[in-house]
Design a protein around this motif. Structure first.
Motif: not given
Ligand SMILES: NC(=O)c1ccc[n+]([C@@H]2O[C@H](COP(=O)([O-])OP(=O)(O)OC[C@H]3O[C@@H](n4cnc5c(N)ncnc54)[C@H](OP(=O)(O)O)[C@@H]3O)[C@@H](O)[C@H]2O)c1
Length: 284
Positions: A47, A52, A110-111, A190, A233-235, A245
């Protein structure tokens, strides 16, 4: 490991795997290896988004991977400053050139940026870009019910997915229902509350459930999404986390545990950055 890459069927009959790799913060040379780590581990969807600032390395990872292009799904997004029809078209083309790819497997607005009132124009550009083969599946992100109805009424084309904020502190069950009513699959962004922005992964209730199943809190949250019919989509840049994950549906949460996780919802106050799509506008 979830080796079945066809978990969710979309309304255009294409399929999505259990999860994709979120890429906020995955950038530069190091980022290429983080994406390759995920692909080697069994991830099949990446994703990305213009804002980004990593479309270049996403394309590079696809080229360096031993997988064929058609084995990998790349999902990208239209930025807020490009909602006018012509600009949207150019933005899609520019994103493709930045990635060096010939097509996107999935592409989302996106929004909605509702005060600008141009998301219908943007949607028409996605519909036409799909007809030209630049995009396979078209969808939206952060669309509220009225935004969905506007684009469906104006074009007769229903988005395949709607990517919205969803994690235990903001479960967005309301939008899962609204999407389902319209035949749209929900994607959760997220899912872990972005890690550093809140303490979802340290929450005592989720830890207790995780201990009971001998899983990690992250695995509980991925499974909670899966059982709700939600693609997520966990990052993660960390191979151990990436593995956790994707390895998270070999057990079943009870209805009671699902209800307990749902009860952690904090309403509007639970959003990671207060981004209500009716108010929040994003531009790149
Ligand atoms: N459409 C939209 O408006 C929108 C908005 C925000 C995000 N997004 C998408 O959604 C994706 C995910 O959201 P996000 O990046 O905001 O955050 P997230 O996936 O909720 O959280 C990422 C955080 O969690 C940690 N993490 C991941 N797996 C883990 C595990 N198994 N154990 C412990 N910690 C873990 C990561 O650290 P490590 O890297 O160290 O594992 C990072 O610090 C984004 O990357 C993006 O692609 C879309």
């Amino acid at each position: 490991m979830t080796t079945d890459h066809n978990i969710f069927r979309l309304n255009d009959n294409s399929m999505l795997p259990l999860i994709g790799l979120g890429t906020v913060g995955i950038q530069g040379d190091k980022g290429i290896f983080e994406i390759l780590s995920a692909l080697n581990m069994g991830y099949r969807l990446i994703d990305t988004s213009t804002n980004y600032d990593n479309e270049g390395i996403v394309g590079e990872a696809v080229r360096r991977s031993a997988l064929l292009r058609e084995e990998i799904l790349i999902s990208a997004k239209l930025p807020g400053s490009y909602h006018e029809y012509d600009k949207a078209f150019l933005s899609i083309q520019e994103s493709l050139h930045r990635t060096g790819l010939k097509y996107f497997d999935k592409y989302l607005i996106h929004w909605p940026n509702p005060k600008d009132g141009k998301y219908v124009e943007a949607w028409k550009a996605l519909v036409d870009a799909q007809k030209l083969g630049l995009i396979k599946t078209i969808g939206v992100s952060n669309f509220e019910p009225s935004h969905l109805d506007d684009i469906i009424t104006e074009t007769g084309v229903t988005p395949a997915t709607n990517q919205v904020e969803r994690h235990p502190y903001f479960n967005n069950n309301r939008m899962i229902e609204e999407n389902k009513k319209r035949g749209i699959l929900t994607e959760a962004w997220s899912p872990f509350g972005r890690g550093y922005l809140n303490d979802v992964l340290q929450n005592a209730t989720i830890k207790e459930i995780a201990d009971k199943y001998e899983k990690t809190p992250a695995q509980i949250i991925v499974n909670w999404n899966y059982q709700a019919g939600v693609f997520t989509i966990p990052k993660s840049s960390n191979p151990k986390h990436q593995k956790d994950n994707i390895n998270s549906i070999n057990f079943e949460l009870t209805e009671e545990d699902i209800n307990t996780i749902d009860s952690l919802d904090k309403g509007e106050a639970g959003r990671v950055e207060g981004q209500n799509p009716n108010e929040y506008h994003e531009y790149v």
